[in-house]
Write a protein that holds these residues in place. Sequence first.
Motif, PDB file in Angstrom:
ATOM      1  N   ASP A 183       4.702   1.898   0.826  1.00  0.00           N
ATOM      2  CA  ASP A 183       5.434   2.756  -0.108  1.00  0.00           C
ATOM      3  C   ASP A 183       5.083   4.209   0.185  1.00  0.00           C
ATOM      4  OD1 ASP A 183       6.390   0.523  -1.514  1.00  0.00           O
ATOM      5  OD2 ASP A 183       4.689   0.532  -2.899  1.00  0.00           O
ATOM      6  N   LEU A 184       6.071   5.078   0.085  1.00  0.00           N
ATOM      7  CA  LEU A 184       5.840   6.518   0.225  1.00  0.00           C
ATOM      8  C   LEU A 184       6.250   7.205  -1.059  1.00  0.00           C
ATOM      9  CD1 LEU A 184       5.227   9.197   1.598  1.00  0.00           C
ATOM     10  CD2 LEU A 184       7.438   9.039   2.788  1.00  0.00           C
ATOM     11  N   GLY A 185       5.265   7.546  -1.881  1.00  0.00           N
ATOM     12  CA  GLY A 185       5.516   8.314  -3.086  1.00  0.00           C
ATOM     13  C   GLY A 185       5.329   9.788  -2.793  1.00  0.00           C
ATOM     14  N   LEU A 186       6.300  10.612  -3.175  1.00  0.00           N
ATOM     15  CA  LEU A 186       6.265  12.040  -2.884  1.00  0.00           C
ATOM     16  C   LEU A 186       6.194  12.842  -4.179  1.00  0.00           C
ATOM     17  CD1 LEU A 186       9.053  12.236  -0.154  1.00  0.00           C
ATOM     18  CD2 LEU A 186       6.580  12.325   0.213  1.00  0.00           C
ATOM     19  N   GLY A 187       5.327  13.871  -4.190  1.00  0.00           N
ATOM     20  CA  GLY A 187       5.199  14.743  -5.336  1.00  0.00           C
ATOM     21  C   GLY A 187       5.406  16.194  -4.949  1.00  0.00           C
ATOM     22  N   ARG A 188       5.685  17.026  -5.955  1.00  0.00           N
ATOM     23  CA  ARG A 188       5.988  18.441  -5.724  1.00  0.00           C
ATOM     24  C   ARG A 188       4.791  19.351  -5.989  1.00  0.00           C
ATOM     25  NH1 ARG A 188       9.416  22.533  -8.976  1.00  0.00           N
ATOM     26  NH2 ARG A 188       8.916  21.148 -10.718  1.00  0.00           N
ATOM     27  N   ALA A 189       3.785  18.857  -6.736  1.00  0.00           N
ATOM     28  CA  ALA A 189       2.623  19.686  -7.060  1.00  0.00           C
ATOM     29  C   ALA A 189       1.718  19.845  -5.838  1.00  0.00           C
ATOM     30  CB  ALA A 189       1.844  19.059  -8.210  1.00  0.00           C
ATOM     31  N   LEU A 236       0.853  -1.188   0.000  1.00  0.00           N
ATOM     32  CA  LEU A 236       0.000   0.000   0.000  1.00  0.00           C
ATOM     33  C   LEU A 236       0.886   1.234   0.000  1.00  0.00           C
ATOM     34  CD1 LEU A 236      -3.133  -0.391   0.121  1.00  0.00           C
ATOM     35  CD2 LEU A 236      -1.911  -2.304   1.161  1.00  0.00           C
ATOM     36  N   GLY A 237       0.493   2.248  -0.776  1.00  0.00           N
ATOM     37  CA  GLY A 237       1.333   3.436  -0.818  1.00  0.00           C
ATOM     38  C   GLY A 237       0.611   4.669  -1.315  1.00  0.00           C
ATOM     39  N   SER A 238       1.363   5.750  -1.381  1.00  0.00           N
ATOM     40  CA  SER A 238       0.832   7.044  -1.813  1.00  0.00           C
ATOM     41  C   SER A 238       1.337   7.350  -3.211  1.00  0.00           C
ATOM     42  CB  SER A 238       1.275   8.152  -0.854  1.00  0.00           C
ATOM     43  OG  SER A 238       2.690   8.220  -0.764  1.00  0.00           O
ATOM     44  N   GLY A 239       0.413   7.793  -4.049  1.00  0.00           N
ATOM     45  CA  GLY A 239       0.811   8.142  -5.408  1.00  0.00           C
ATOM     46  C   GLY A 239       0.269   9.495  -5.821  1.00  0.00           C
ATOM     47  N   GLY A 240       0.645  10.564  -5.111  1.00  0.00           N
ATOM     48  CA  GLY A 240       1.548  10.520  -3.980  1.00  0.00           C
ATOM     49  C   GLY A 240       1.105  11.500  -2.900  1.00  0.00           C
ATOM     50  N   VAL A 241       1.908  11.605  -1.872  1.00  0.00           N
ATOM     51  CA  VAL A 241       1.799  12.697  -0.899  1.00  0.00           C
ATOM     52  C   VAL A 241       2.414  13.939  -1.527  1.00  0.00           C
ATOM     53  CG1 VAL A 241       2.730  13.569   1.265  1.00  0.00           C
ATOM     54  CG2 VAL A 241       1.775  11.270   1.166  1.00  0.00           C
ATOM     55  N   MET A 242       1.642  15.032  -1.535  1.00  0.00           N
ATOM     56  CA  MET A 242       2.151  16.290  -2.099  1.00  0.00           C
ATOM     57  C   MET A 242       2.922  17.024  -1.004  1.00  0.00           C
ATOM     58  SD  MET A 242       1.150  16.125  -5.236  1.00  0.00           S
ATOM     59  CE  MET A 242       1.498  14.389  -5.083  1.00  0.00           C
ATOM     60  N   LEU A 243       4.226  16.795  -0.967  1.00  0.00           N
ATOM     61  CA  LEU A 243       5.052  17.201   0.165  1.00  0.00           C
ATOM     62  C   LEU A 243       5.004  18.695   0.485  1.00  0.00           C
ATOM     63  CD1 LEU A 243       6.870  16.154   2.368  1.00  0.00           C
ATOM     64  CD2 LEU A 243       8.808  16.271   0.783  1.00  0.00           C
TER      65      LEU A 243
END
Length: 375
Positions: free
Chosen positions: A103-109, A72-79
Motif C-alpha cells: 500500500d502507498l499512503g500519501l500525505g501532504r504534511a 505492508l504500507g506507508s501511513g504515510g509518505v509525506m509527498l
Amino acid sequence: MTRLSVLDLIPVRSRQSSGDAIAASLELVRTAERLGFTRYWVAEHHNMPAVASTSPSTLIAHFAAQTSRIRLGSGGVMLPNHAPLSIAEQFALLEAMHPGRIDLGLGRAPGSDPVTSYMLRGQRTTTDSDPAATFPTDVEAVAALLGSDRGAGDGFGGDEQPGVGLNIRGRSYELKATPVVASAPEMWLLGSSNFSATLAASLGMPFVFANHFGQPGLDEALALYRSRFQPSVSLDAPKTFLTLNVSVAPTAAEAYAQALPQLITMARLRTGGALAAQLTIEEAEATALSPMEEQSVQEQAQRWLVGTPDEVAARIRSAAERYGVDEVMLSPVAGARDADPLDRTPARSRALELLAPEFPELGVAATPAAAGAAA
C-alpha cells in the motif's frame, strides 16, 4: 465483520537504539500477521528522538521480507518531501518484490519542522512555490507512473508499462517508473483536513482521516469524501477506515500506565516542550508534569481507547459502526517497562493478542495472554 490493521510510528524509548526499536516493531508485525490482521503501515517522521520511522519504503521492505501475507504500507509518505518519480520507483520495486501486498499512503504534511523539511527537499530558489501547493498534481503523477490509476487486477508490462508524458523544450519525453511490474500498489490519500478528503473524492481514491492525532473534523471530512466521491477506473465506491490509539491490558489501571509514556510524549509535542526519547513506564510515572501537560494528558486519555480487552473491543466496534467502516487501524501506544528487553516492547504485542479473541472474524483462538486477562 470488522477487519483490524496496525499503524506503527516505530517509537524509540530511553536507552533504546533505532535498531532496537525496529526489532521491536518487527516482532509486532509478525504478531499482527499471526493474528490475522489485514495490513501494517509505518509513518514518516523526521528529526524526532522518539520516532525511528524516517523512511517508510526501507521499513516496508524489511518487514515484508520477514512476513508472508500481511499487507505492508506507508501511513504515510509525506509527498512534498520527495520527488514523485523517486516515490514511484521505490514503491514499484516494493510491489515487484512483494506483489499484491503493498500500500502507498500519501500525505501532504511535512512530518517534521520547517528546517528539516527544507533539508529533505534540497536547496530551492526563492521563486520556487511551496511543494505542498503541487500536491494534487504530484499525487496524479505518482499514480500514473505506478499504474495505480488503472483498474484493480489489470496486468501490464512491456510496452504497456504505465508512465507519464512530458514536454521539454518542445520535445515529447516518456517517463516510466521502473522496474516493470505486473501489478500496482494500492494508493491511499491521507489527511486531517477537508482538503485531502475533497481531493481523494475528486480523484476516486481511498481516503483515511488521521484520527489518531486527535484533531477535530473527522465527521465532516468523511461526509465530504463520501458525498463528493467520483468513481475512477481503480475504485468505484468510497473506501476508508478508522485509525485509533489503543492501550490494552488485563486491568484498566495497567492499560493507563502503559499508555502514559506516549501520552506524555504527545503532551510535550502539543505544548512546545522538549522532545526526547519516549520514557519507560516507570520514568513516566515518576515525571512531574506542568499544568498544561497534565491537561493534555487527560484530554488525550479520554479520546484514546485505554482499558481491558472487552472494553476496548466494544469501543472499536462502536466507532466502526458510527463511522460506517469495516476496517479499523489500531496504533498500539503502550510503552515498555525498565526490565523489558531493549529489542522488544511486549505490551504492544500483548495488546494485539488480548484484542484478537474479541474479534472472532479474525479466526484466532484465545491466546495465553488473553486467557490470563479473562481470569
